[in-house]
Structures are given as structure tokens and as C-alpha cells.
Design a protein around this motif. Structure first.
Motif, PDB file in Angstrom:
ATOM      1  N   GLU A   8     -17.026 -10.753 -10.303  1.00  0.00           N
ATOM      2  CA  GLU A   8     -17.930 -10.130  -9.685  1.00  0.00           C
ATOM      3  C   GLU A   8     -18.220 -10.860  -8.275  1.00  0.00           C
ATOM      4  OE1 GLU A   8     -19.933  -7.550 -10.867  1.00  0.00           O
ATOM      5  OE2 GLU A   8     -18.483  -7.759 -12.590  1.00  0.00           O
ATOM      6  N   ARG A   9     -18.212 -11.988  -8.124  1.00  0.00           N
ATOM      7  CA  ARG A   9     -18.438 -12.420  -6.725  1.00  0.00           C
ATOM      8  C   ARG A   9     -17.269 -12.427  -6.018  1.00  0.00           C
ATOM      9  NH1 ARG A   9     -19.906 -16.682 -10.321  1.00  0.00           N
ATOM     10  NH2 ARG A   9     -17.872 -17.891  -9.961  1.00  0.00           N
ATOM     11  N   SER A  10     -15.986 -12.283  -6.311  1.00  0.00           N
ATOM     12  CA  SER A  10     -14.903 -12.277  -5.435  1.00  0.00           C
ATOM     13  C   SER A  10     -14.513 -10.565  -5.114  1.00  0.00           C
ATOM     14  CB  SER A  10     -13.741 -12.755  -6.076  1.00  0.00           C
ATOM     15  OG  SER A  10     -13.163 -11.633  -7.180  1.00  0.00           O
ATOM     16  N   GLY A  11     -15.053  -9.843  -5.793  1.00  0.00           N
ATOM     17  CA  GLY A  11     -14.770  -8.342  -5.627  1.00  0.00           C
ATOM     18  C   GLY A  11     -13.438  -8.075  -6.017  1.00  0.00           C
ATOM     19  N   ILE A  12     -12.687  -8.828  -6.944  1.00  0.00           N
ATOM     20  CA  ILE A  12     -11.277  -8.601  -7.442  1.00  0.00           C
ATOM     21  C   ILE A  12     -11.332  -8.745  -9.023  1.00  0.00           C
ATOM     22  CG2 ILE A  12      -9.104  -9.481  -7.590  1.00  0.00           C
ATOM     23  CD1 ILE A  12      -9.116 -10.334  -4.607  1.00  0.00           C
ATOM     24  N   GLY A  13     -11.207  -7.644  -9.712  1.00  0.00           N
ATOM     25  CA  GLY A  13     -11.500  -7.744 -11.060  1.00  0.00           C
ATOM     26  C   GLY A  13     -10.223  -7.592 -11.888  1.00  0.00           C
ATOM     27  N   GLY A  14      -8.846  -7.903 -11.359  1.00  0.00           N
ATOM     28  CA  GLY A  14      -7.800  -7.925 -12.120  1.00  0.00           C
ATOM     29  C   GLY A  14      -7.346  -9.096 -12.798  1.00  0.00           C
ATOM     30  N   TYR A  15      -8.229 -10.181 -12.760  1.00  0.00           N
ATOM     31  CA  TYR A  15      -8.120 -11.418 -13.637  1.00  0.00           C
ATOM     32  C   TYR A  15      -9.017 -11.891 -14.571  1.00  0.00           C
ATOM     33  CZ  TYR A  15      -4.653 -11.823  -9.926  1.00  0.00           C
ATOM     34  OH  TYR A  15      -3.324 -11.619  -8.830  1.00  0.00           O
ATOM     35  N   ARG A  16      -9.519 -10.832 -15.036  1.00  0.00           N
ATOM     36  CA  ARG A  16     -10.579 -11.332 -16.134  1.00  0.00           C
ATOM     37  C   ARG A  16      -9.791 -11.581 -17.460  1.00  0.00           C
ATOM     38  NH1 ARG A  16     -15.625  -8.634 -15.183  1.00  0.00           N
ATOM     39  NH2 ARG A  16     -15.521  -7.242 -13.273  1.00  0.00           N
ATOM     40  N   GLY A  17     -10.354 -11.799 -18.649  1.00  0.00           N
ATOM     41  CA  GLY A  17     -10.059 -12.363 -19.875  1.00  0.00           C
ATOM     42  C   GLY A  17      -8.745 -11.403 -20.323  1.00  0.00           C
ATOM     43  N   PRO A  18      -9.226 -10.328 -20.664  1.00  0.00           N
ATOM     44  CA  PRO A  18      -7.859  -9.433 -21.092  1.00  0.00           C
ATOM     45  C   PRO A  18      -6.651  -9.329 -20.408  1.00  0.00           C
ATOM     46  CG  PRO A  18     -10.245  -8.463 -21.258  1.00  0.00           C
ATOM     47  CD  PRO A  18     -10.361  -9.466 -20.433  1.00  0.00           C
ATOM     48  N   ALA A  19      -7.013  -9.401 -19.151  1.00  0.00           N
ATOM     49  CA  ALA A  19      -5.648  -9.449 -18.174  1.00  0.00           C
ATOM     50  C   ALA A  19      -5.003 -10.654 -18.387  1.00  0.00           C
ATOM     51  CB  ALA A  19      -5.980  -9.050 -16.730  1.00  0.00           C
ATOM     52  N   GLY A  54     -10.360 -13.162  -3.120  1.00  0.00           N
ATOM     53  CA  GLY A  54     -11.453 -12.375  -2.939  1.00  0.00           C
ATOM     54  C   GLY A  54     -11.466 -11.466  -1.767  1.00  0.00           C
ATOM     55  N   LEU A  55     -12.400 -10.641  -1.695  1.00  0.00           N
ATOM     56  CA  LEU A  55     -12.227  -9.592  -0.489  1.00  0.00           C
ATOM     57  C   LEU A  55     -12.650 -10.175   0.824  1.00  0.00           C
ATOM     58  CD1 LEU A  55     -14.196  -6.654  -2.193  1.00  0.00           C
ATOM     59  CD2 LEU A  55     -11.970  -6.732  -1.890  1.00  0.00           C
ATOM     60  N   PRO A  56     -12.191  -9.783   1.960  1.00  0.00           N
ATOM     61  CA  PRO A  56     -12.376 -10.581   3.091  1.00  0.00           C
ATOM     62  C   PRO A  56     -13.888 -10.708   3.471  1.00  0.00           C
ATOM     63  CG  PRO A  56     -10.777  -8.893   3.555  1.00  0.00           C
ATOM     64  CD  PRO A  56     -11.181  -8.860   2.040  1.00  0.00           C
ATOM     65  N   GLU A  57     -14.566  -9.674   3.192  1.00  0.00           N
ATOM     66  CA  GLU A  57     -16.131  -9.665   3.381  1.00  0.00           C
ATOM     67  C   GLU A  57     -16.851 -10.476   2.595  1.00  0.00           C
ATOM     68  OE1 GLU A  57     -15.259  -5.666   0.992  1.00  0.00           O
ATOM     69  OE2 GLU A  57     -14.307  -7.200   2.627  1.00  0.00           O
ATOM     70  N   ARG A  58     -16.073 -11.077   1.341  1.00  0.00           N
ATOM     71  CA  ARG A  58     -16.816 -12.006   0.391  1.00  0.00           C
ATOM     72  C   ARG A  58     -16.123 -13.285   0.738  1.00  0.00           C
ATOM     73  NH1 ARG A  58     -17.997  -8.655  -5.086  1.00  0.00           N
ATOM     74  NH2 ARG A  58     -18.637  -6.814  -4.168  1.00  0.00           N
ATOM     75  N   GLY A  59     -15.618 -13.654   1.956  1.00  0.00           N
ATOM     76  CA  GLY A  59     -14.957 -14.940   2.056  1.00  0.00           C
ATOM     77  C   GLY A  59     -13.488 -15.188   1.672  1.00  0.00           C
ATOM     78  N   GLY A  60     -12.925 -14.372   1.178  1.00  0.00           N
ATOM     79  CA  GLY A  60     -11.665 -14.361   0.445  1.00  0.00           C
ATOM     80  C   GLY A  60     -10.436 -14.779   1.379  1.00  0.00           C
ATOM     81  N   VAL A  61      -9.832 -15.722   1.010  1.00  0.00           N
ATOM     82  CA  VAL A  61      -8.567 -16.149   1.874  1.00  0.00           C
ATOM     83  C   VAL A  61      -7.383 -15.186   1.429  1.00  0.00           C
ATOM     84  CG1 VAL A  61      -6.859 -17.875   2.526  1.00  0.00           C
ATOM     85  CG2 VAL A  61      -9.522 -18.561   2.230  1.00  0.00           C
TER      86      VAL A  61
END
Length: 486
Positions: free
Chosen positions: A108-119, A433-440
Motif C-alpha cells: 500500500e505504501r510503495s504502490g507496488i503490489g507484486g510482493y504480497r504474501g501469496p506471491a 516503490g513508485l517514484p512519487e512515493r519516494g521509491g528508488v
């Protein structure tokens, strides 16, 4: 005459051989890639580790002898491995799965959802099977863990057995200075040999200085070998896994995400409490621990025993007078050392300085200080219930506390700037994370704007795990490298 500069073309270049780098090396090699692994530290066999004293292994297998300073209030020493196999050679071999709630929060914070528990579940399964992760029960020498677990049961607090990557643990009690029997299934014993069997080549004593790049692609990797000889590698792809401190420094010195890499580093803080019990517990005869208090894990607080030896006990008592040191060393079989681990809210920054040096600064928040005080009080409550008659918290020159009231008073009035803290878990310095959320880095672990550079170590995690991060680092590395091969 200056040594001649060598240039070496290569396919997949992995920088670092710890939890993330070794996963990358094995996964790439087993997929048919030609893999070269560059490791800054030296390589030590199990025989060499066993032949050396714990103090000697501490000096040679940790970066700066385990005393990398994080400046702040207080200054906090940070410990990480600097050898082939990385920190996995000198940690407790703990393998926990990140809770789904934590992974969901990261998404939720990073905007990237592909690293949740099931994945990540399949990766955790693969890691645990490959390393032989077991729920380690109490052994004859784990009386400190038994005391903690029994006290937790009486107080109605949740605890769990340790989950460790071990095969035939003999309770040598040297986990954090290198397993002398090879029982701990570090990267040196598992993923790296698998990578080498598949054709990977590991180059120790090779320090990466910078990455040369053009048009969003890394073109060269400049490294230094012993004696100052410079080697330039020309890779097709690069997998950066130098750790949460070194990876952002490499990026900064390479002018890659220079303003964001290393700006916010998440970490855990460890507080130490020495306990004198009313009976023999022979803590030095056990493994690192077999019981961990997890009642407050959702708040980022854990309590567990730690390795103990006469030498480490003497070092831990450096702030006490000689009479206390001699008395506790004489009663070493009645002594246990316990760790209170806190996932802090405050972050640190990592900055490259001229001349190849660096600076790490941290800032603890008011919430962090409250949680540290709460953690120390709960640790004291557990230990007194477990039979401790004296506690020596990490406050230099403080008198021993002999009951919960004295412990509560010390915690309430103590100046946290004087408390002795250490850290051995750092992460999220190049967070995904997404660039607009401070992701590198993007969802493939690539620094934004790059196509053939992948970050696959602790630095790419979106935040602090609150638990030993090795399993999660490895799961993320599996996912990142797998996607790069797709």
C-alpha cells in the motif's frame, strides 16, 4: 610502474555474496547464465572458522570488526558480515516469514503490489526446503531459553520456538562469529556451492568502486583487487547485492539515484540485558536461542536470549567496575545475556564521502524512545519471573537492579542517550516503490531509469521487517531475479 588495468567482458555480474547475492548467483547460474560474483571480503572455510577464536573471526569476518558507527543520540554500532557468504555466515541462521499484514502494508505504501504474501509463499517454501529450516526445540544447554519461555507462559505472553536453517546443530554457541561445525546453513554452505556447481565463479577480496553507465544501462563495473589493481568488468546485466549500507554507497558514487539512494535506511535496535539467576543455567552450552517472545511483535518488539561466552560477557561488562566483572565471570554458569529488539520508526541516512569513506546518521523518534523503555521494562518483568536476582541493563556504571520496581525506576529516569545499543539489521535504503512515493527501485528491483541493473538485497525492501530479515531478503531476491529472467 602502476599495475595494468584489466578489462573483462562478462554476462551476469553479481555484486555481493550474502542472502540476496547468493540467491541471485544460484538462480542465474541454474538458468544457464554465465555468472561472476564479486565479494569484497575474503573466503573462509568451516575448518578455518573452527580453528580461529571467536574474537579473531569477529575481526576478520565483520566489516570494521563489527563497529561501523551510526552517529546520533546515542551513537549505535552496526554489525554486518564482510566475507564470502556475507552476514549469513555470522548471524543466528534465523528464517522467519514476513507476516502478510506487513507485506500488505508495504504494498500500500510503495504502490507496488507484486510482493504480497501469496506471491512470496512459493519462494519461502523453496528457501526453507533448500536450507532445511526447522523449528528448533530446547536442547540440554538452552536453559536461558527455557527460563524465558516458562516465564512467558506464567505471565500469559506469546512466545515461539526459533526457526533456524541448521543441520545437526551441536550447540557450539558460536553462531555470531561463524559456525565451527558447518551446521548453520549459511549461503557459504548452500546457495553459493549450488551456484558454483552450476558454473558460477566467485571472486573474493574484490571491492566494487563504481558503475559506469550510459543511456540507462550499466556499461562497466570498476573494482579494486588486493594491492590496488583495478579491474573493469563489462557486464550484460548487474545484480547489486552489497547490503543496505554498501549498495546505496555504490549507487551514490556512480551517480545513480544519488539523491534518493541511502536517504532513508530502516533498522532495528538491540538492547542488551545481563541477568544473574538464582540457579545454574549454563547459557554458554546452548545455541543462540530456542525461544523468542513475540507477544509484542505487531509493535516491532521481540525479546530473546543471545550467545554467551566468558569473553563476550567480559566485553559486555566494560561499563562496570572490576569487582562486578570478576564476580559475574566467577558465576558465569548462572548468567544469561538477553536481547530486546525494537523496530524503530526513525530512520538513518547513508552518505558517501570523499576518499572512499562514508557517514551514517540516525534519528530516533519520541515513539521509539517510549517503545525502548517499554521493551526494557517487559524484559525485566520476564527475567525476574524467570528467576533472575540481578539485572545489568546496558547503562554504563548503573547499579544492578534487583526487582521490577528498581527496573521500572531506572527505565523511567534513564537518559536514553547513555544506553548501549547495537544494530545488526538494516534495510530499505534503496527501497522499492513508485517514484512519487519516494521509491528508488521499480517493481523489478531496477533503479528507476535503468534496464539492466537490479538491486536484490536488504536495501530493496520497502521497510523494516521487525523480525530477522534474511528469509524476506531471499524471497524478494528470488522474485526479482526470476522476473529478470522471464
Amino acid at each position: 610502474m602502476a599495475p595494468r588495468r584489466r578489462e573483462i567482458p562478462c554476462d551476469a555480474l553479481v555484486i555481493g555474496s550474502g542472502a540476496g547475492g547468493s540467491v541471485a548467483a544460484a538462480t542465474l547460474a541454474e538458468a544457464g547464465r554465465d555468472v561472476l560474483v564479486l565479494e569484497e571480503g575474503s573466503r573462509y572455510s568451516t575448518r578455518e572458522i573452527a580453528a580461529a577464536s571467536p574474537a579473531e573471526n569477529l575481526r576478520r569476518m565483520y566489516r570494521s570488526g563489527g563497529l561501523v558507527p551510526m552517529y546520533g543520540s546515542p551513537n549505535i554500532p552496526f554489525g554486518e558480515g564482510r566475507c564470502v557468504g556475507g552476514t549469513t555466515v555470522v548471524n543466528g541462521g534465523l528464517l522467519w516469514r514476513a507476516p502478510d499484514a506487513l507485506l500488505d502494508g508495504w504494498a500500500e505504501r510503495s504502490g507496488i503490489g507484486g510482493y504480497r504474501g501469496p506471491a512470496l509463499a512459493g519462494h519461502y517454501d523453496r528457501i526453507e526446503n533448500r536450507l532445511g529450516v526447522v523449528e528448533q526445540r530446547h536442547g540440554a544447554g538452552n536453559q536461558d531459553s527455557r527460563a524465558l519461555a516458562a516465564a512467558a507462559d506464567r505471565l500469559g505472553l506469546t512466545w515461539k520456538h526459533a526457526r533456524r536453517a541448521v543441520n545437526g546443530c551441536t550447540h557450539s554457541n558460536r553462531c555470531v562469529t561463524g559456525c565451527p561445525t558447518g551446521a548453520k546453513q549459511s549461503m557459504l554452505m548452500t546457495y553459493l556451492p549450488a551456484a558454483e556447481r552450476a558454473g558460477a565463479h566467485v571472486v573474493p577480496d574484490c571491492r566494487v568502486r563504481r558503475l559506469g553507465h550510459e543511456g540507462g544501462r550499466v556499461r562497466t563495473v570498476v573494482a579494486a583487487r588486493p594491492g590496488g589493481a583495478e579491474v573493469v568488468y563489462r557486464p550484460e546485466s548487474v545484480y547489486l547485492a552489497a547490503g543496505a549500507i554498501r549498495s546505496p554507497l555504490v549507487l551514490q558514487r556512480s551517480d545513480i539515484q544519488r539523491r534518493r539512494a541511502g536517504r532513508e535506511l530502516a533498522f532495528h535496535v538491540n538492547l542488551r540485558t545481563i541477568a544473574l539467576f538464582d540457579r545454574d543455567i549454563r547459557a554458554r552450552a546452548g545455541t543462540i536461542f530456542t525461544a523468542q517472545l513475540q507477544e509484542f511483535s505487531s509493535r516491532g518488539l521481540l525479546v530473546m536470549p543471545a550467545n554467551l561466552s566468558p569473553g563476550s560477557l567480559a566485553a559486555a561488562l566494560v561499563g562496570q567496575g572490576p569487582e562486578t566483572v570478576n564476580r559475574l565471570l566467577g558465576a558465569v554458569d548462572r548468567v544469561g545475556v538477553f536481547t530486546t529488539q525494537v523496530r524503530v520508526e526513525g530512520t538513518a541516512s547513508v552518505r558517501a564521502l570523499p576518499g572512499g569513506t562514508s557517514l551514517i546518521r540516525h534519528g530516533l523518534t519520541a515513539r521509539d524512545r517510549d517503545l525502548l523503555r517499554f521493551g526494557m521494562r517487559e524484559t525485566a518483568r520476564l527475567l525476574f519471573d524467570g528467576g533472575a536476582v540481578e539485572l545489568y541493563p546496558g547503562v554504563p556504571l548503573a547499579a544492578p537492579v534487583r526487582d521490577l520496581g528498581e527496573a521500572t525506576e531506572l527505565v523511567a529516569r534513564g537518559d536514553l542517550r547513555q544506553w548501549e545499543m547495537v544494530s545488526v539489521h538494516a534495510m530499505a535504503s534503496c527501497r522499492m516503490g513508485l517514484p512519487e512515493r519516494g521509491g528508488v527501485c521499480d517493481e523489478l528491483g531496477r533503479p528507476h531509469g535503468f534496464s539492466n541493473l537490479y538491486v536484490c538485497d536488504a536495501s530493496v525492501l520497502p521497510g523494516a521487517t521487525g523480525i530477522s530479515p534474511q528469509g524476506t531478503i531471499m524471497a524478494f531476491a528470488h522474485e526479482i531475479v526470476g522476473r529478470s529472467l522471464a
